[in-house]
Design an enzyme around this catalytic site. Structure first.
Site, PDB file in Angstrom:
ATOM      1  N   LYS A 118     -15.527   5.201   4.746  1.00 50.26           N
ATOM      2  CA  LYS A 118     -14.376   5.023   5.628  1.00 50.26           C
ATOM      3  C   LYS A 118     -14.431   6.056   6.743  1.00 50.26           C
ATOM      4  O   LYS A 118     -14.701   7.235   6.500  1.00 50.26           O
ATOM      5  CB  LYS A 118     -13.070   5.173   4.841  1.00 50.26           C
ATOM      6  CG  LYS A 118     -12.829   4.067   3.827  1.00 50.26           C
ATOM      7  CD  LYS A 118     -11.375   3.972   3.449  1.00 50.26           C
ATOM      8  CE  LYS A 118     -10.565   3.411   4.599  1.00 50.26           C
ATOM      9  NZ  LYS A 118      -9.149   3.207   4.232  1.00 50.26           N
ATOM     10  N   GLU A 149       0.854  -1.194   0.000  1.00 53.70           N
ATOM     11  CA  GLU A 149       0.000   0.000   0.000  1.00 53.70           C
ATOM     12  C   GLU A 149       0.881   1.233   0.000  1.00 53.70           C
ATOM     13  O   GLU A 149       1.845   1.314   0.765  1.00 53.70           O
ATOM     14  CB  GLU A 149      -0.888   0.089   1.249  1.00 53.70           C
ATOM     15  CG  GLU A 149      -2.093  -0.795   1.294  1.00 53.70           C
ATOM     16  CD  GLU A 149      -2.952  -0.502   2.531  1.00 53.70           C
ATOM     17  OE1 GLU A 149      -2.880   0.631   3.061  1.00 53.70           O
ATOM     18  OE2 GLU A 149      -3.671  -1.414   2.967  1.00 53.70           O
ATOM     19  N   GLU A 175     -13.596   6.017  -1.147  1.00 54.66           N
ATOM     20  CA  GLU A 175     -14.527   5.161  -0.401  1.00 54.66           C
ATOM     21  C   GLU A 175     -15.287   6.003   0.624  1.00 54.66           C
ATOM     22  O   GLU A 175     -14.721   6.436   1.625  1.00 54.66           O
ATOM     23  CB  GLU A 175     -13.746   4.034   0.276  1.00 54.66           C
ATOM     24  CG  GLU A 175     -13.029   3.119  -0.718  1.00 54.66           C
ATOM     25  CD  GLU A 175     -12.105   2.130  -0.043  1.00 54.66           C
ATOM     26  OE1 GLU A 175     -12.606   1.207   0.625  1.00 54.66           O
ATOM     27  OE2 GLU A 175     -10.870   2.298  -0.158  1.00 54.66           O
ATOM     28  N   GLU A 203      -9.071  10.035   4.511  1.00 62.66           N
ATOM     29  CA  GLU A 203      -9.316   8.598   4.452  1.00 62.66           C
ATOM     30  C   GLU A 203     -10.301   8.224   3.348  1.00 62.66           C
ATOM     31  O   GLU A 203     -10.252   7.120   2.812  1.00 62.66           O
ATOM     32  CB  GLU A 203      -9.838   8.086   5.796  1.00 62.66           C
ATOM     33  CG  GLU A 203      -8.821   8.098   6.919  1.00 62.66           C
ATOM     34  CD  GLU A 203      -7.704   7.089   6.704  1.00 62.66           C
ATOM     35  OE1 GLU A 203      -7.970   6.023   6.104  1.00 62.66           O
ATOM     36  OE2 GLU A 203      -6.565   7.359   7.127  1.00 62.66           O
TER      37      GLU A 203
END
Length: 479
Positions: free
Chosen positions: A325, A267, A322, A331
């Site tokens: 999250k 990641e 997203e 985030e």
């Protein structure tokens, strides 16, 4: 990426670092497909998005059956994950591990090219203490693969966060947290060694920069040209924060005698939006970080100063923004794409036909240098001298192949005057791709009146305010 990964901000002290020194074999660039959202496309649409953008590798945080079915026959390689929530059962019951492998791997392989299994994710920082279950779970999954004769083709690893490090700055002093070494890290690394696997590492220069923007250069964090930082322990000069982070992990492994284990960056990424106090978050910086990293890896410069020949693979976080999250705004804004499949910013996943084919320099060179990103995000802030002069020079960090391709355009369709760098001419020496490219790029830049965007060449060039030289040959300013 667990929200707890934000604690990696303490790793900020990890520094100021990197250089692409000696070119290695080109690594691969993949993406993490997280699904903490309620507005994402269907599995088949996501697979088409991957294919249309030349994305040949993807990593999941589970083993979603609809997505694995949609990948069948595409050639896209996938990493599946044993979620943290079932780690204890996987560790305690070999039969549970075998059933998981049969249901989530065997049912799809080989039509769906599953190449690795991540057992857990950032287990050491997970809210529940699962550390003791990690290695037994990895062993049970491996035993299941062995019983099915798949252990030779599917690797097993587990992503660790940089918070597993006790010391990270300077990189040469990298060491693991003492309480993790004997209990889990040595057994895990021994398992990776015995199975011929690699360590997955989640590394985010953004957290370090955000927490220490007063001492860490943004150019250093974004792979832009910068003076670099010398590691006082090993004398190596670093030009990027990511390299320093990874070399700290290499040093930590070496300290416990596992220097032979490879690393994959499972990641990394940069948020395109953040809260007011999240310094550095933004589209331009995200585009610069991911774009420059992709070009670097695919150009064969995936190694670090400590391991210049390492063919490190990289998985960007993440495919989509997203919306569910938790945590700060950042985030929810690491995505390369919006849920409607539009690009958050423009970034290419291919270079010269590598990584599965796609965009090549010859496909874009007729358009001249790329102006997708503003010059401030692709090559640093443009500054001129007190007399208004500026020059365009080669960015050696992209690698010789990209420099050569860009120089071919500049000297050809670009119309740069490259006669002085022909064999026997005044500026031929030194006979290096970087030196010749600097002359060609500068000739093009000056001929275009030093217009914004004419010194970029897909990240292969940048503007300087001091007169550069090629050997005894000064580059003309055109002023």
């Amino acid at each position: 990426m667990l929200c707890l990964s934000r604690s990696m901000g303490i790793f900020a002290c990890c520094s100021l670092l990197l250089l692409f020194s000696t070119a290695a074999e080109a690594g691969i660039v993949g993406v993490n497909y997280g699904r903490v959202a309620n507005n994402l496309p269907s599995a088949t649409e996501v697979v088409e998005l991957l294919k249309s953008n030349g994305i040949s590798h993807v990593k999941l945080y589970d083993a979603d059956p609809s997505f694995l079915r949609a990948l069948a026959g595409t050639g896209v390689k996938v990493v599946v994950t044993v979620p943290n929530e079932i780690l204890a059962s996987t560790a305690a019951r070999p039969g549970f591990a075998l059933a998981w492998v049969q249901r989530n791997v065997v049912a799809y392989y080989p039509s769906t090219q599953i190449q690795a299994i991540a057992v857990g994710n950032e287990v050491f920082v997970y809210p529940r203490n699962l550390t003791t279950f990690l290695v037994p779970a990895m062993q049970n999954v491996h035993a299941a693969l062995s019983s099915l004769r798949l252990d030779g083709v599917i690797k097993i690893s587990s992503p660790i966060a940089l918070t597993a490090l006790q010391n990270s700055y300077p990189s040469s002093a990298g060491s693991f947290r003492p309480e993790l070494v004997v209990s889990v890290l040595q057994p895990m690394l021994e398992f990776l060694r015995q199975t011929g696997s690699y360590l997955m590492v989640n590394a985010y220069p953004f957290f370090a920069y955000e927490a220490n923007a007063d001492v860490i250069s943004l150019d250093y964090a974004l792979f832009r040209p910068n003076p670099g930082v010398v590691d006082s322990g090993n004398g190596l000069r670093y030009y990027s924060l990511l390299d320093a982070q990874i070399d700290a992990v290499f040093a930590a492994m070496s300290a416990i005698k596992y220097e032979d284990i490879k690393i994959a960056i499972s990641e990394t990424g940069w948020p395109s939006k953040g809260d007011a106090d999240e310094t550095g978050a933004g589209q331009a910086n995200a585009a610069a970080y991911n774009g420059n990293l992709i070009r670097r890896v695919l150009s064969g410069n995936a190694g670090t100063p400590l391991r210049p020949q390492a063919d490190i693979d990289v998985y960007l976080f993440a495919l989509f923004n997203e919306n569910q999250k938790p945590g700060p705004t950042s985030e929810r804004n690491y995505g390369l794409f919006y849920p409607d499949e539009g690009k958050v910013y423009d970034v290419e996943f291919t270079l010269g036909g590598r990584n599965g084919g796609g965009l090549k320099w010859e496909d874009v060179r007729g358009k001249g240098p790329s102006t997708t990103l503003p010059p401030s995000s692709s090559s640093g802030t443009v500054r001129t001298s007190s007399t208004g002069e500026s020059w365009c020079v080669a960015n050696a960090m992209v690698g010789k192949s990209q420099l050569q391709a860009a120089m071919d355009y500049a000297c050809g369709e670009g119309g740069a005057d490259c006669r002085p760098i022909q064999r026997g001419a005044a500026c031929y020496e030194p006979d290096t791709v970087e030196a010749h490219a600097s002359y060609a790029f500068n000739s093009y830049y000056q001929s275009k009146g030093r217009a914004m965007g004419t010194c970029d060449f897909e990240g292969a060039a940048y503007v300087v305010s001091q007169p550069p030289r090629i050997g005894n040959c000064a580059l003309p300013s055109g002023a």
